[in-house]
Design an enzyme around this catalytic site. Sequence first.
Site, PDB file in Angstrom:
ATOM      1  N   GLY A   1     -24.450   3.430  -0.769  1.00 14.29           N
ATOM      2  CA  GLY A   1     -25.253   4.008  -1.374  1.00 14.29           C
ATOM      3  C   GLY A   1     -24.987   5.435  -1.661  1.00 14.29           C
ATOM      4  O   GLY A   1     -25.741   5.741  -2.462  1.00 14.29           O
TER       5      GLY A   1
ATOM      6  N   TYR B   1       0.913  -1.429  -0.201  1.00 15.82           N
ATOM      7  CA  TYR B   1      -0.528  -0.097  -0.078  1.00 15.82           C
ATOM      8  C   TYR B   1       0.341   1.525   0.107  1.00 15.82           C
ATOM      9  O   TYR B   1       1.279   1.703   0.751  1.00 15.82           O
ATOM     10  CB  TYR B   1      -0.751  -0.389   1.141  1.00 15.82           C
ATOM     11  CG  TYR B   1      -1.753  -0.873   1.207  1.00 15.82           C
ATOM     12  CD1 TYR B   1      -2.274  -2.194   0.394  1.00 15.82           C
ATOM     13  CD2 TYR B   1      -2.241  -1.253   2.313  1.00 15.82           C
ATOM     14  CE1 TYR B   1      -2.836  -3.220   0.367  1.00 15.82           C
ATOM     15  CE2 TYR B   1      -3.880  -2.266   2.644  1.00 15.82           C
ATOM     16  CZ  TYR B   1      -3.654  -3.714   1.830  1.00 15.82           C
ATOM     17  OH  TYR B   1      -4.735  -3.940   1.531  1.00 15.82           O
TER      18      TYR B   1
ATOM     19  N   HIS C   1      -0.476 -12.079   1.024  1.00 15.20           N
ATOM     20  CA  HIS C   1      -1.364 -10.874   0.500  1.00 15.20           C
ATOM     21  C   HIS C   1      -1.416 -11.663  -0.406  1.00 15.20           C
ATOM     22  O   HIS C   1      -2.843 -12.035  -0.821  1.00 15.20           O
ATOM     23  CB  HIS C   1      -0.766  -9.875  -0.193  1.00 15.20           C
ATOM     24  CG  HIS C   1      -1.574  -8.891   0.027  1.00 15.20           C
ATOM     25  ND1 HIS C   1      -0.817  -7.558   0.212  1.00 15.20           N
ATOM     26  CD2 HIS C   1      -2.743  -8.640   0.078  1.00 15.20           C
ATOM     27  CE1 HIS C   1      -1.821  -6.525   0.124  1.00 15.20           C
ATOM     28  NE2 HIS C   1      -3.178  -7.392  -0.193  1.00 15.20           N
TER      29      HIS C   1
ATOM     30  N   PRO D   1     -16.048  -4.777   3.461  1.00  7.88           N
ATOM     31  CA  PRO D   1     -17.404  -4.900   3.818  1.00  7.88           C
ATOM     32  C   PRO D   1     -17.990  -3.723   3.405  1.00  7.88           C
ATOM     33  O   PRO D   1     -19.492  -4.519   3.175  1.00  7.88           O
ATOM     34  CB  PRO D   1     -16.768  -5.110   5.811  1.00  7.88           C
ATOM     35  CG  PRO D   1     -16.280  -3.630   4.936  1.00  7.88           C
ATOM     36  CD  PRO D   1     -15.325  -4.514   4.540  1.00  7.88           C
ATOM     37  N   LEU D   2     -17.737  -2.748   2.664  1.00 12.65           N
ATOM     38  CA  LEU D   2     -18.736  -1.852   2.150  1.00 12.65           C
ATOM     39  C   LEU D   2     -18.700  -2.152   1.092  1.00 12.65           C
ATOM     40  O   LEU D   2     -19.256  -1.394  -0.035  1.00 12.65           O
ATOM     41  CB  LEU D   2     -18.052  -0.258   2.799  1.00 12.65           C
ATOM     42  CG  LEU D   2     -18.789  -0.148   4.285  1.00 12.65           C
ATOM     43  CD1 LEU D   2     -18.482   1.172   4.620  1.00 12.65           C
ATOM     44  CD2 LEU D   2     -20.142  -0.687   4.810  1.00 12.65           C
TER      45      LEU D   2
ATOM     46  N   ARG E   1     -16.538  -1.458  -1.004  1.00 11.04           N
ATOM     47  CA  ARG E   1     -15.681  -0.358  -1.821  1.00 11.04           C
ATOM     48  C   ARG E   1     -16.272   0.624  -2.145  1.00 11.04           C
ATOM     49  O   ARG E   1     -16.640   1.446  -2.852  1.00 11.04           O
ATOM     50  CB  ARG E   1     -14.611  -1.078  -3.030  1.00 11.04           C
ATOM     51  CG  ARG E   1     -13.831  -1.990  -3.290  1.00 11.04           C
ATOM     52  CD  ARG E   1     -13.745  -2.331  -4.143  1.00 11.04           C
ATOM     53  NE  ARG E   1     -12.572  -3.784  -4.461  1.00 11.04           N
ATOM     54  CZ  ARG E   1     -13.072  -5.078  -4.252  1.00 11.04           C
ATOM     55  NH1 ARG E   1     -13.896  -4.923  -4.487  1.00 11.04           N
ATOM     56  NH2 ARG E   1     -12.148  -5.512  -4.134  1.00 11.04           N
ATOM     57  N   GLY E   2     -17.175   0.757  -0.835  1.00  7.87           N
ATOM     58  CA  GLY E   2     -17.665   1.986  -0.997  1.00  7.87           C
ATOM     59  C   GLY E   2     -18.823   1.960  -1.489  1.00  7.87           C
ATOM     60  O   GLY E   2     -20.204   2.670  -1.533  1.00  7.87           O
ATOM     61  N   PHE E   3     -19.627   0.758  -2.519  1.00  7.49           N
ATOM     62  CA  PHE E   3     -20.935   0.923  -2.927  1.00  7.49           C
ATOM     63  C   PHE E   3     -21.511   0.270  -1.882  1.00  7.49           C
ATOM     64  O   PHE E   3     -22.698   1.551  -2.529  1.00  7.49           O
ATOM     65  CB  PHE E   3     -20.689   0.582  -4.234  1.00  7.49           C
ATOM     66  CG  PHE E   3     -22.099  -0.036  -5.226  1.00  7.49           C
ATOM     67  CD1 PHE E   3     -21.505   1.279  -6.402  1.00  7.49           C
ATOM     68  CD2 PHE E   3     -22.173  -1.067  -5.529  1.00  7.49           C
ATOM     69  CE1 PHE E   3     -22.931   1.296  -7.636  1.00  7.49           C
ATOM     70  CE2 PHE E   3     -23.267  -0.854  -5.919  1.00  7.49           C
ATOM     71  CZ  PHE E   3     -23.598   0.189  -7.653  1.00  7.49           C
TER      72      PHE E   3
END
Length: 326
Positions: A210, A54, A122, A202-203, A205-207
């Site tokens: 909403g 990263y 990884h 868990p989201l 990637r933000g999608f």
Amino acid sequence: MKFRAIGSLQVSSLGLGCMGMSEYYGNQNEEEAIATLHHAVALGVNFFDTADQYGVGKNEELIGRALKSSRQDIHIATKFGFVRSDAGEVIGINGSPEYVKKACEASLKRLNTDYIDLYYLHRVDPRVPIEETVGAMKELVAEGKVRYIGLSEASPQTIERAHNVHPIAALQTEYSIWSRDIEEEILPLCRDLGISIVPYSPLGRGFLSGKIKSVDTLVENDYRRKTPRLQGDNLQQNLSLVQRLEDIAHNMNISASQLALAWLLANGEDLIPIPGTKKIPYLEENIAAIDIELPRDVKEFIDRTAPVGAAAGDRYPEHSMKLLDK
């Protein structure tokens, strides 16, 4: 804060994914990132996830600086395996025993610590038998440089072979309402072996928050612009799925992000999601999900609404999908 177990480690029920503080999700602001890290500690978060790739090492350095004073009170997870040039180009995956030792020494230096709480491979190197890679990781445990070892995105066969060499404490893998593939084989196997699951993204990637309706709203250097699930017809089908989740969340007077995290947390005490954020308001919103009790009928409705395979499109672009252990 509530806690869950990874080996003998008592980690906060939600960890903090730190990747976006140094790369991938648009522009970075180190001052804002450090403030978010400090606020996470103040809220009781004690499980922080990073990786040597990263920001090509910069994320580990950030964690090492920002959390130095809290080191005895927190658990740091990092990963190795991706080999990148100084310019950031991914050269390949390396799981050789020699590289395991070299990568660990470099991570310890960047993290400004003499031990890593949880050290992951990884990505599995198809050229190196997993027994050799894990054998080298086992030696790091014996040397006191690593407390527990884990795998990321590993197949059931690889997990079993690795576990025969040394107990695998955790499997990090993508798992969310729109990525439920692990429920078919991997999740049952890990439970049989006593391996904790650390869901990343868990989201979605933000999608699943909403907040993303089009890739055009993302900055130019946001890697999600190339995500298959956000393209064309896939996007429209997935937006329909998220809208149904937003409706459920609205009826519960919580956010869609909180609903997605509460759903994961309700799936078992052996799940420790690591939602990533670099902003304090989103951190606070995510942490509040720990106290949400998801009614059984609501969870069952979500399970039916978003079954395995409900999301349209692959999780990654083709070149990244090829790096997953099959």
